[in-house]
Design a protein around this motif. Structure first.
Motif, PDB file in Angstrom:
ATOM      1  N   ALA C 176       0.840  -1.196   0.000  1.00 20.12           N
ATOM      2  CA  ALA C 176       0.000   0.000   0.000  1.00 20.12           C
ATOM      3  C   ALA C 176       0.876   1.248   0.000  1.00 20.12           C
ATOM      4  O   ALA C 176       0.562   2.241  -0.661  1.00 20.12           O
ATOM      5  N   LEU C 177       1.999   1.179   0.729  1.00 12.18           N
ATOM      6  CA  LEU C 177       2.909   2.325   0.760  1.00 12.18           C
ATOM      7  C   LEU C 177       3.440   2.612  -0.640  1.00 12.18           C
ATOM      8  O   LEU C 177       3.429   3.750  -1.119  1.00 12.18           O
ATOM      9  N   SER C 178       3.879   1.550  -1.317  1.00 16.34           N
ATOM     10  CA  SER C 178       4.427   1.769  -2.660  1.00 16.34           C
ATOM     11  C   SER C 178       3.352   2.259  -3.606  1.00 16.34           C
ATOM     12  O   SER C 178       3.607   3.097  -4.473  1.00 16.34           O
ATOM     13  N   SER C 179       2.115   1.753  -3.443  1.00 15.21           N
ATOM     14  CA  SER C 179       1.031   2.236  -4.307  1.00 15.21           C
ATOM     15  C   SER C 179       0.793   3.717  -4.085  1.00 15.21           C
ATOM     16  O   SER C 179       0.577   4.471  -5.040  1.00 15.21           O
ATOM     17  N   ALA C 180       0.835   4.132  -2.808  1.00 16.63           N
ATOM     18  CA  ALA C 180       0.587   5.545  -2.517  1.00 16.63           C
ATOM     19  C   ALA C 180       1.672   6.405  -3.141  1.00 16.63           C
ATOM     20  O   ALA C 180       1.387   7.453  -3.735  1.00 16.63           O
ATOM     21  N   ILE C 181       2.937   5.932  -3.029  1.00 18.46           N
ATOM     22  CA  ILE C 181       4.038   6.703  -3.618  1.00 18.46           C
ATOM     23  C   ILE C 181       3.860   6.809  -5.125  1.00 18.46           C
ATOM     24  O   ILE C 181       4.002   7.868  -5.742  1.00 18.46           O
ATOM     25  N   MET C 182       3.504   5.663  -5.728  1.00 16.70           N
ATOM     26  CA  MET C 182       3.311   5.647  -7.174  1.00 16.70           C
ATOM     27  C   MET C 182       2.181   6.584  -7.581  1.00 16.70           C
ATOM     28  O   MET C 182       2.285   7.333  -8.555  1.00 16.70           O
ATOM     29  N   LEU C 183       1.117   6.547  -6.778  1.00 17.86           N
ATOM     30  CA  LEU C 183      -0.030   7.404  -7.083  1.00 17.86           C
ATOM     31  C   LEU C 183       0.376   8.870  -7.048  1.00 17.86           C
ATOM     32  O   LEU C 183       0.006   9.660  -7.931  1.00 17.86           O
ATOM     33  N   PHE C 184       1.160   9.227  -6.050  1.00 19.67           N
ATOM     34  CA  PHE C 184       1.589  10.619  -5.961  1.00 19.67           C
ATOM     35  C   PHE C 184       2.423  10.996  -7.187  1.00 19.67           C
ATOM     36  O   PHE C 184       2.281  12.097  -7.723  1.00 19.67           O
ATOM     37  N   GLY C 185       3.246  10.053  -7.623  1.00 19.09           N
ATOM     38  CA  GLY C 185       4.016  10.297  -8.840  1.00 19.09           C
ATOM     39  C   GLY C 185       3.117  10.548 -10.037  1.00 19.09           C
ATOM     40  O   GLY C 185       3.329  11.486 -10.819  1.00 19.09           O
ATOM     41  N   GLY C 233      10.137   4.563  -8.424  1.00 21.44           N
ATOM     42  CA  GLY C 233      10.320   3.981  -7.096  1.00 21.44           C
ATOM     43  C   GLY C 233       9.229   2.974  -6.778  1.00 21.44           C
ATOM     44  O   GLY C 233       9.504   1.889  -6.258  1.00 21.44           O
ATOM     45  N   GLY C 234       7.986   3.313  -7.113  1.00 23.93           N
ATOM     46  CA  GLY C 234       6.901   2.369  -6.872  1.00 23.93           C
ATOM     47  C   GLY C 234       7.074   1.089  -7.650  1.00 23.93           C
ATOM     48  O   GLY C 234       6.870  -0.010  -7.128  1.00 23.93           O
ATOM     49  N   VAL C 235       7.500   1.209  -8.910  1.00 20.00           N
ATOM     50  CA  VAL C 235       7.719   0.000  -9.708  1.00 20.00           C
ATOM     51  C   VAL C 235       8.879  -0.806  -9.133  1.00 20.00           C
ATOM     52  O   VAL C 235       8.845  -2.039  -9.093  1.00 20.00           O
ATOM     53  N   PRO C 243      16.256   0.094  -2.969  1.00 20.65           N
ATOM     54  CA  PRO C 243      16.208  -0.317  -1.559  1.00 20.65           C
ATOM     55  C   PRO C 243      14.832  -0.816  -1.130  1.00 20.65           C
ATOM     56  O   PRO C 243      14.498  -0.749   0.028  1.00 20.65           O
ATOM     57  N   PHE C 244      14.028  -1.234  -2.088  1.00 27.79           N
ATOM     58  CA  PHE C 244      12.675  -1.676  -1.762  1.00 27.79           C
ATOM     59  C   PHE C 244      12.594  -3.202  -1.715  1.00 27.79           C
ATOM     60  O   PHE C 244      11.547  -3.776  -1.945  1.00 27.79           O
ATOM     61  N   GLY C 271       6.087  -6.146 -13.347  1.00 27.04           N
ATOM     62  CA  GLY C 271       6.851  -4.952 -12.993  1.00 27.04           C
ATOM     63  C   GLY C 271       7.803  -4.563 -14.097  1.00 27.04           C
ATOM     64  O   GLY C 271       7.911  -3.391 -14.465  1.00 27.04           O
ATOM     65  N   PHE C 272       8.498  -5.573 -14.675  1.00 30.12           N
ATOM     66  CA  PHE C 272       9.468  -5.235 -15.716  1.00 30.12           C
ATOM     67  C   PHE C 272       8.778  -4.797 -17.000  1.00 30.12           C
ATOM     68  O   PHE C 272       9.268  -3.904 -17.693  1.00 30.12           O
ATOM     69  N   ALA C 273       7.638  -5.419 -17.313  1.00 27.34           N
ATOM     70  CA  ALA C 273       6.912  -4.990 -18.502  1.00 27.34           C
ATOM     71  C   ALA C 273       6.523  -3.523 -18.364  1.00 27.34           C
ATOM     72  O   ALA C 273       6.689  -2.720 -19.295  1.00 27.34           O
ATOM     73  N   VAL C 274       6.026  -3.173 -17.178  1.00 33.16           N
ATOM     74  CA  VAL C 274       5.624  -1.784 -16.943  1.00 33.16           C
ATOM     75  C   VAL C 274       6.825  -0.857 -17.029  1.00 33.16           C
ATOM     76  O   VAL C 274       6.782   0.200 -17.671  1.00 33.16           O
ATOM     77  N   LEU C 275       7.910  -1.281 -16.386  1.00 28.40           N
ATOM     78  CA  LEU C 275       9.103  -0.445 -16.379  1.00 28.40           C
ATOM     79  C   LEU C 275       9.609  -0.219 -17.801  1.00 28.40           C
ATOM     80  O   LEU C 275       9.985   0.903 -18.176  1.00 28.40           O
ATOM     81  N   LEU C 276       9.600  -1.292 -18.605  1.00 27.00           N
ATOM     82  CA  LEU C 276      10.077  -1.149 -19.983  1.00 27.00           C
ATOM     83  C   LEU C 276       9.182  -0.196 -20.770  1.00 27.00           C
ATOM     84  O   LEU C 276       9.667   0.642 -21.531  1.00 27.00           O
TER      85      LEU C 276
END
Lengths: 168, 101, 505, 512
Positions: C176-185, C233-235, C243-244, C271-276
Motif C-alpha cells: 500500500a505504501l508503494s502504491s501511494a508513492i506511485m499514485l503521488f508520482g 520507485g513504486g515500480v 532499496p525496496f 513490474g518489468f513490462a511496466v518499467l520497460l
C-alpha cells in the motif's frame, strides 16, 4: 471568504492528520482521520468538486472510518507501549521527510505550473456520468472485478475455520 | 493573496509526508493503515486541485477510482489484521518478527 | 453530448481486442457459478476446469498472435496492444496455468476454500495483462491495484498459519505504501502536463503519448521529474529492487508456495513490462536522470541480493533473495534499453527462461513441503536425489538454469543480457553482474550439493538426523509438467531458436 | 568428398553426446557399457582418419567446415565446425585421451557406473566440440558442457575433501570462464563484425584492427579468464585440490585435455586478433608464469608427499612452460606450446591413471608409505617410469620437442627466464624421479607390507594396460617423429604470430 475557508479546512485537515500520527490511542487516531477527511471534503467543495466531497464523506467517513472504529473495538487493543522507535527507522523517516520537504519547497521556485485558469462552474453529476460510462468504461468494469475479489478475499480470510471445512 | 495551485500542492505534500512519517514511526498496524489512507487522501487533494486549475475533468474522475480502490484495500487489509489478531492476539508491529526464525 | 460522440466512443471500445482478458474473467466467474450449482462430489473438478479454461485462453492468444489491433489506440487511448503485450499475455497465462497446477498439489493439504483461489489467480492474471496493455495512467493504476489487492489476499491465503498472515500483513503495508508513492508520482505527472488541446480534443498527462510529448519539450520540468522518480520507485518495489527489496524474503517465506511462485514470476515480469513501457515510451526524454538512478539501483540490487542469499538456508527465502539478484540483472537490460533497442527482447528472453526454471524449482518445492510450507530448509533436500531421482533431476536443471550454467536456458538469457550491456557500454554494471553470477554459483551449487552429494554415501555421515520432510510423490501429470519444464529449459539452452524467433526483436 | 569429412567431424562430436542421451533414457547396464565403449572408440577412429586425410600444405586454413543455424543467427552465432592446423592436434589429443580414459573407466568398476560413463561421454563430446568449433561462442559453450560433468564427478566420486574441492573448482572455473566470456563478447561487440565466427572476425580485424587500449583491456580479460582455467599462478589453487579429489578418468580428461582450452584460446583467438594487447601483456605474463608457475610451484611440488597432489602441482608447473612459450610471441614458441600441450595432455593423463592403479595396489597415496612395487608389478613400474620421463621432458618423448622449442624461443625473449625454466626442468626431474624411487624401489613400509599380504598386488590387467599403451605409443610416436603434427601447426601459426613479431609497425590505424 474563500481564503478564510481554505485556511480553515487546510488547518483542520493538517492538525487532525497530525493527531492520527501522534495519538497513543487508536480510537483518537480514527477520530483524527475522520476530522481530517472533513477538512479535505471542505477543500473539495472549494475546488468546485462538491460531488467528490460528498462521495468522500460517504465512503470514507461513513464506511472506512466506521470500519476502523468497529475493528478497534472488536480487537480491544491496549494502548501502545511508548517504546522508542529503532534509531535506524527514525533516521530513515527524518531523511525521507526532509527530502520530501525540500522537494516541496523547491516546487514553488522551480516548477513551471501550467495552470490554465479554472472555469467558473464546476462539473456536474452528468459530466461525471458521461466520463465514467464512455471513456472510462473499461476501468469501471475492472473496478467491479476488483471489488468482487476483495469481497471474496474478505470472506476467505475471515470465515471460521470449522465452517470452511470442505469435502472437495 | 489569492489561494492558488501551489497552496493546494503544498498542503497535499505536507499531508503526504505526515502520512509517510506515520507509516514509518507508528507501531500499531491499525494506525499504520490509517496513515496509509492519509497518504492516498493527500494524493487526491493534489489531483482535484490540478483538475480544477487546469479545467480538465479527468483528475476528478480518477479520484472516484482512487476512493473505490482505497475502500476495497481497507476491507482486505482489516480482514488480514483481524485474522492475524485471532492467531497472535496483538496488532503491534513488534510481534511481526516470527518469519526467518 | 451528441450521438456522434457516443458513436465514436463505441467504435473505439473494441471489446474483441481484449478477448483473452474477458474470456479469462468470464471463466473466473464461471468457476464461482460452478461451485454453486454443482453437487458437492463433483466440485473437485473445478480446479481442472480452471486449468482447461486458462489453457484455452492461452491457445486463443497464440493463434491470434498477430492480431489486427496491434499498435492502435483503443478505448479512447486507454489501451494499446503491442507485440510485447502479446508476449506478456502468453507469459502471464503460462505462469498462471502453472500456479494453478501448483495449487492443485498444495491446496488439498489444507481445509481452506479452493475455488476462490483459482478465481483470484485468474482475475489477477487478466488484470496483469490489462496493466501491460494500458496506455493511460487511470487504466494503469486501476489494473495495478487489482493485481496488488489480489496478491494481498493470495499471500495471506493460508490463514490458519500465523506466519502466512504475518507475510500477508507485511506485503499489505509495504504494498500500500508503494502504491501511494506511485499514485503521488502519477498525480505530479498529470499536474505537470496540465491541459493540452489538439484539434479541440483535450489531452491530459494521464495519456502516455501526451506525457511523452510534453517531456520532450520540457525535459527539465521539476514536477515531472519528481513524478517520474516516484513512479519508478513504486515500480522498483514491485520488482524487488534495492532499496525496496526488504519485503521480499519475509513475504516469499510466508506466502503459500504456489503464490510465492506467482509473485516471483508473474508479479516480477509485470513490474518489468511496466518499467520497460515507461522507460521506452514515456520517459525517453528523461534518460539523463533515469539512467544513473536505474544503474545505481541495478548495481545495489545485484550486490544486496547475492550477498544476502549466500548464507541463507531457508529455500523460499533463498529463492526470494536470489530473485532480487535476477531483478538486478534484468535492470541492466532496462538501463541498456535506453540506447540499444533490442534490449527489450533480451529482457523478455531472460524472463522466459526465468519462468521455466523458477517454476520447475517451485514445483519441486511444492512436492517437498508438508502442510506447513513456511519452513523449508536445505536440510529437507538431503535425501531427495536418492529417493526421488526425478524430482532431483528437475531441481538440478532448474537451479542450474537459474545459476546460468550452459547448456541450460538461463545461460542464454544471461548471455544476451551481457551482450546488450556491452553494446550499451555499461562496463561497471557488467563487472558487478559477473561478480554476482560467481557469488550466485556458490549458493545455487550449495543447493544442488545438499540434494545430491550429502546423501550419496550414507555410511559415514548418516548419523545426523535430517528433518524428514513429507515428500508427495508426483502424479503422472505432475511428472509430465515438471519434466516438460526441465526439458524446455534444456532444449532452449541448446537451441534457443524457437523463443528468440518468436520474440519481436 | 569434403562434405563427407565434415559430416564425419560432426559425427565424432555427436556420438558421445547421443550415446549419453540414449543411456539417460534407461538402457540396461550391460548394453549401456557396450554402447559407451563404442562411443569412445568411434571419435578416436574418425579423428585418426581426419588427421590422415588432412592436406599436407593446408594447415593455415580451416577444413571440414560445416555450418548449422541454432536460431541465434541474427546474433552471428552459428554452430560452425572445422579444423585448422592448430585445432587438429588438439582434436586428436581429445580423441586419444578420451579413448584411454573411457576404456579405463569401463573397467574401473566405479559405483553407479552408468551415470559415471554418461558424464564422461558428455565431457568427451564437449571436449571434441571445443577444438572443432570455429565459432567462438560455441567454443565457450562446449567448454562449459565439458566442465559441468567434471564438477559433478568430483562431487560424487571424488576422494577426500570432495565437497570442498568441487565447490572451489566450480567457483574458480566459473569465474575464469565468465571473465573469458566477457572478453569474447568484447571482441564480438568491439570488432563490429557482429559475428562470433572466428574466420570472419579474423578477416574483419585484419582489415581494421582494434584500438590499442581496447586490445589491452580485452587481452587482459582473456588472459586472466583463460589463465584461471589453465591455473596461471596465483589463480591456480583450485587445481591441485581438484585433481587430488577427482576420480581418475575425470582427472585424465580435465588435466589432459580440458585444461588446454585456455591455452588454445590464447593461441587461436587472442594472439591473432589482439596482437597489440599481447605485446602489452607479454612481460607480465612471462614473469607470472616463470617465477610463479615454474619456480614457486616447482618448489611446492618438491614438498608434496601425496602422489596425486604432487601430480596436480606438477601439472600446474608445466602449464608455466606453455605460458612462457605464449609470452615469447613467436612462431616457434607458440608451436612449441601446441606440441607441449599435446604431449603434456598425454603424459598427464597417463600419470593420473597410473597413480590410481598404484592406489588400488597400495591403498594409499602417501609417497612415504610406499615402496618395492617394482618387483610385484613390473609392467606398471615400466609404464610409470616412462610416463615420468616423458613428463620431465627427456628425449624420445613428445614433451622434449615442445620444451625444446619453447626454450629456443625463450632464449630470444629473455635469457634470464630461460635459466629459470631450465632450473624448473631440474626440479621436475628431482621430484619425478624421487616419486618413482619411493613407489617402486626400496623397501615397502610396514603398513604396506600388511596391505600387500592381505591383497597380493597383481600387475596391470588389460583394462589398465590398453589405455596406458595407447597413451605411451602416442607419446613415443610424437617423440620420435614430431613432424606428424608440427608441420600443420607451423603452417597455421604464422598467420597470427607474424603480425605480432613484426611489432606495432604493421598494426593498421587504430579504430576510434
Amino acid at each position: 471568504m474563500a481564503n478564510f475557508l481554505f485556511y480553515f479546512f487546510a488547518l483542520l485537515a493538517l492538525v487532525s492528520a497530525g493527531l492520527v500520527v501522534v495519538s497513543k490511542n487508536p480510537v483518537n487516531a480514527a477520530l483524527g482521520l475522520l476530522l481530517s477527511l472533513v477538512g479535505v471534503a471542505g477543500l473539495f467543495v472549494l475546488l468546485n468538486a462538491a460531488l467528490l466531497a460528498f462521495v468522500l464523506l460517504l465512503v470514507y467517513a461513513g464506511a472506512v472510518v466506521a470500519l476502523f472504529l468497529f475493528i478497534i473495538m472488536l480487537l480491544d487493543t491496549r494502548l501502545e507501549p511508548s517504546k522508542p522507535s529503532p534509531r535506524l527507522t527514525l533516521i530513515a523517516a527524518t531523511l525521507g521527510g526532509a527530502l520530501l520537504v525540500v522537494g516541496v519547497l523547491s516546487l514553488n521556485q522551480r516548477a513551471i505550473l501550467l495552470a490554465g485558469g479554472a472555469s467558473g462552474t464546476g462539473p456536474t453529476l452528468k459530466h461525471y456520468a458521461e466520463q465514467l460510462f464512455t471513456t472510462y468504461l473499461l476501468p469501471v468494469q475492472l473496478v467491479g472485478f476488483l471489488l468482487l475479489i476483495a469481497m471474496l478475499g474478505v470472506i476467505v480470510l475471515s470465515k471460521k475455520s470449522d465452517q470452511a471445512e470442505e469435502t472437495l | 493573496m489569492i489561494i492558488d495551485l501551489p497552496h493546494y500542492l503544498l498542503l497535499s505534500a505536507v499531508l503526504f509526508v505526515l502520512g509517510f512519517f506515520g507509516v514509518l514511526l507508528r507501531k500499531n498496524t491499525l494506525v499504520i493503515y490509517m496513515c496509509l489512507e492519509l497518504m492516498l487522501i493527500a494524493a487526491t487533494i493534489a489531483l482535484a486541485a490540478f483538475s480544477h486549475f487546469n479545467d480538465t475533468l479527468d483528475g476528478n474522475v480518477f479520484v472516484f477510482f482512487i476512493l473505490t480502490i482505497a475502500a476495497a484495500e481497507v476491507a482486505v487489509g482489516l480482514a488480514i489484521i483481524v485474522a492475524l489478531f485471532r492467531q497472535r492476539g496483538t496488532v503491534q508491529v513488534e510481534a511481526l518478527n516470527h518469519l526467518r526464525h | 453530448m451528441t450521438t456522434d460522440y457516443l458513436k465514436s466512443v463505441a467504435e473505439s471500445n473494441q471489446w474483441w481486442a481484449l478477448g483473452p482478458e474477458i474470456m479469462l474473467a468470464c471463466a473466473a466467474l464461471g468457476l464461482l457459478v460452478m461451485e454453486i450449482i454443482l453437487p458437492k462430489k463433483d466440485r473437485r473438478f473445478i480446479p481442472y476446469a480452471a486449468m482447461v479454461a486458462q489453457a484455452m485462453v492461452l491457445l486463443t492468444v497464440i493463434f491470434n498472435f498477430q492480431t489486427t489491433w496491434l499498435g492502435e489506440n483503443l478505448f479512447g487511448g486507454l489501451i494499446k496492444l503491442s507485440p510485447w503485450g502479446q508476449v506478456a499475455r502468453v507469459f502471464f497465462l503460462v505462469s498462471s496455468l502453472l500456479v494453478s497446477f501448483l495449487g492443485t498439489i498444495c491446496l488439498p493439504r489444507t481445509k481452506l476454500p479452493r475455488v476462490e483461489f483459482y478465481h483470484i489467480v485468474m482475475v489477477v492474471t487478466a488484470a496483469m495483462m490489462l496493466l501491460v496493455h494500458s496506455n493511460h495512467f487511470v487504466m494503469f493504476f486501476v489494473a495495478l491495484e487489482t493485481v496488488t489487492i489480489g496478491f494481498y489476499i493470495l499471500v495471506s491465503y493460508f490463514r490458519d498459519n500465523a506466519l502466512t498472515l504475518e507475510a500477508g500483513l507485511k506485503y499489505l503495508v509495504l504494498g500500500a505504501l508503494s502504491s501511494a508513492i506511485m499514485l503521488f508520482g502519477i498525480v505530479l505527472l498529470y499536474g505537470a502536463v496540465g491541459k493540452v488541446s489538439v484539434n479541440g480534443i483535450t489531452h491530459t498527462g494521464f495519456e502516455f503519448e501526451t506525457l511523452n510529448n510534453f517531456l520532450r519539450h520540457h525535459p527539465d520540468n521539476f514536477l515531472a521529474i519528481a513524478g517520474a522518480l516516484l513512479l519508478v520507485g513504486g515500480v522498483a518495489f514491485k520488482i524487488g529492487a534495492f532499496p525496496f527489496q526488504i519485503w521480499i524474503p519475509d513475504v516469499y517465506q510466508g506466502a503459500p508456495t504456489p503464490i510465492t511462485a506467482f509473485l516471483a514470476v508473474s508479479s516480477k515480469a509485470a513490474g518489468f513490462a511496466v518499467l520497460l513501457t515507461l522507460v521506452n515510451q514515456v520517459f525517453t526524454p528523461l534518460a539523463g536522470v533515469l539512467v544513473p538512478v536505474l544503474s545505481v539501483l541495478a548495481a545495489a540490487t545485484i550486490i544486496m541480493g547475492n550477498l544476502a542469499a549466500l548464507t541463507q538456508r531457508n529455500t523460499k527465502r533463498l529463492m526470494g533473495l536470489s530473485g532480487i539478484s535476477h531483478a538486478g540483472y534484468l535492470l541492466i537490460g532496462v538501463v541498456a534499453s535506453f540506447t540499444v533497442p533490442w534490449a527489450t527482447s533480451a529482457v523478455w528472453f531472460y524472463l522466459g527462461t526465468y519462468l521455466l526454471a523458477s517454476m520447475a524449482v517451485f514445483g519441486v518445492m511444492t512436492y517437498l513441503t508438508g502442510p506447513d510450507d513456511t519452513n523449508q530448509t536445505l536440510d529437507h533436500y538431503e535425501h531427495l536425489a536418492k529417493q526421488h531421482p526425478f524430482l532431483g533431476g528437475v531441481l538440478a536443471v532448474g537451479v542450474g538454469s537459474l545459476a546460468g550454467i550452459p547448456p541450460l536456458a538461463g545461460f542464454m538469457g544471461k548471455l544476451l543480457l551481457f551482450i546488450v550491456a556491452f553494446q550499451a557500454e555499461l562496463y561497471p554494471l557488467l563487472a558487478i553482474a559477473i561478480g554476482g553470477v560467481v557469488l550466485s554459483i556458490y549458493y545455487y551449487f550449495g543447493w544442488i550439493k545438499s540434494a545430491y552429494f550429502e546423501a550419496w554415501r550414507p555410511a559415514a555421515t548418516a548419523t545426523t538426523a535430517a528433518p524428514q520432510s513429507a515428500i508427495t510423490t508426483p502424479s503422472l501429470s505432475g511428472k509430465l509438467i515438471l519434466g516438460l519444464l526441465a526439458l524446455a529449459t534444456l532444449l532452449l539452452g541448446c537451441y534457443p531458436g524457437p523463443l528468440s524467433d518468436w520474440l519481436p526483436f | 568428398m569434403n562434405s563427407l569429412h565434415a559430416q564425419l567431424l560432426q559425427l565424432a562430436i555427436a556420438t558421445p553426446l547421443v550415446a549419453a542421451l540414449i543411456m539417460a533414457g534407461g538402457l540396461p547396464k550391460r548394453l549401456a557399457v557396450k554402447l559407451a565403449g563404442v562411443a569412445f572408440v568411434v571419435p578416436a577412429l574418425i579423428a585418426a582418419w581426419l588427421w590422415q586425410q588432412f592436406p599436407a600444405e593446408g594447415g593455415a586454413t580451416y577444413h571440414y567446415l560445416s555450418n548449422w543455424d541454432t536460431g541465434l543467427g541474427r546474433f552471428g552465432i552459428t554452430l560452425k565446425l572445422g579444423l585448422n592446423g592448430i585445432a587438429l592436434p588438439l582434436f586428436l589429443l581429445a580423441a586419444t585421451v578420451g579413448l584411454a580414459a573411457g576404456l579405463y573407466a569401463l573397467r574401473s568398476g566405479a559405483e553407479r557406473l552408468k551415470l559415471y560413463l554418461m558424464l564422461l561421454l558428455t565431457m568427451q563430446g564437449g571436449l571434441l566440440g571445443v577444438f572443432a568449433s570455429v565459432d567462438i561462442f560455441f567454443f565457450y559453450f562446449f567448454h562449459e558442457l565439458a566442465l559441468i560433468p567434471t564438477f559433478i564427478m568430483v562431487g560424487l566420486w571424488g576422494g577426500r575433501d570432495r565437497n570442498y574441492a568441487a565447490m572451489k573448482m566450480t567457483i574458480y572455473l566459473t569465474a575464469g570462464a565468465l571473465l573469458s566470456l566477457l572478453g569474447l563478447i568484447a571482441i564480438y561487440v568491439k570488432s563490429g563484425a557482429q559475428s562470433f565466427d572466428l574466420i570472419e572476425l579474423k578477416a574483419v580485424l585484419a582489415h581494421q584492427s582494434l584500438a590499442p587500449t581496447v586490445q589491452k583491456y580485452i587481452f587482459g580479460l582473456l588472459l586472466f579468464g583463460f589463465g584461471t582455467l589453465v591455473s596461471l599462478w596465483p589463480l591456480h589453487t583450485w587445481a591441485p585440490l581438484g585433481y587430488g579429489a577427482a576420480p581418475s578418468s575425470a582427472a585424465m580428461l580435465h588435466a589432459g585435455v580440458l585444461k588446454k582450452f585456455g591455452l588454445y584460446g590464447l593461441i587461436q583467438i587472442a594472439l591473432p586478433l589482439l596482437p597489440v594487447g599481447a605485446q602489452t601483456w607479454a612481460w607480465p605474463l612471462a614473469l607470472l608464469a616463470g617465477i610463479g608457475n615454474v619456480l614457486v610451484i616447482g618448489l611446492i611440488t618438491l614438498a608434496q608427499r601425496d602422489l596425486k597432489q604432487m601430480l596436480g602441482y606438477s601439472s600446474v608447473m608445466h602449464m608455466g612452460y606453455c605460458f612462457l612459450g605464449i609470452a615469447c610471441l613467436s612462431t616457434i614458441g607458440s608451436g612449441g606450446v601446441v606440441l607441449l600441450m599435446v604431449a603434456h595432455g598425454l603424459s598427464a593423463a597417463l600419470l593420473f591413471m597410473l597413480a590410481t592403479s598404484v592406489h588400488h595396489r597400495t591403498n594409499t597415496f602417501d609417497l612415504t608409505e610406499m615402496g618395492g612395487l617394482a618387483q610385484k608389478t613390473p609392467v606398471l613400474a615400466a609404464c610409470f617410469v616412462a610416463g615420468t620421463m616423458a613428463s620431465i621432458g627427456l628425449p624420445a618423448f613428445a614433451n622434449f620437442w615442445g620444451e625444446l622449442a619453447i626454450f629456443v624461443a625463450l632464449w630470444k625473449f629473455s635469457p634470464g627466464l630461460t635459466a629459470v625454466a631450465v632450473a624448473g626442468v631440474v626440479i621436475s626431474a628431482i621430484y619425478g624421479l624421487r616419486a618413482v624411487a619411493r613407489i617402486f624401489f626400496g623397501p615397502p613400509s610396514e603398513h604396506l607390507q600388511q596391505v600387500m599380504a592381505q591383497h597380493p598386488p597383481a600387475d596391470l590387467g588389460w583394462g589398465e594396460r590398453l589405455p596406458a599403451l595407447i597413451l605411451l605409443a602416442a607419446l613415443l610416436g610424437l617423440g620420435l617423429y614430431p613432424q606428424l603434427l608440427s608441420r600443420s601447426i607451423d603452417q597455421a601459426l604464422p598467420v597470427g604470430i607474424a603480425k605480432v613479431s613484426a611489432g606495432s609497425a604493421t598494426v593498421s590505424p587504430a579504430k576510434p
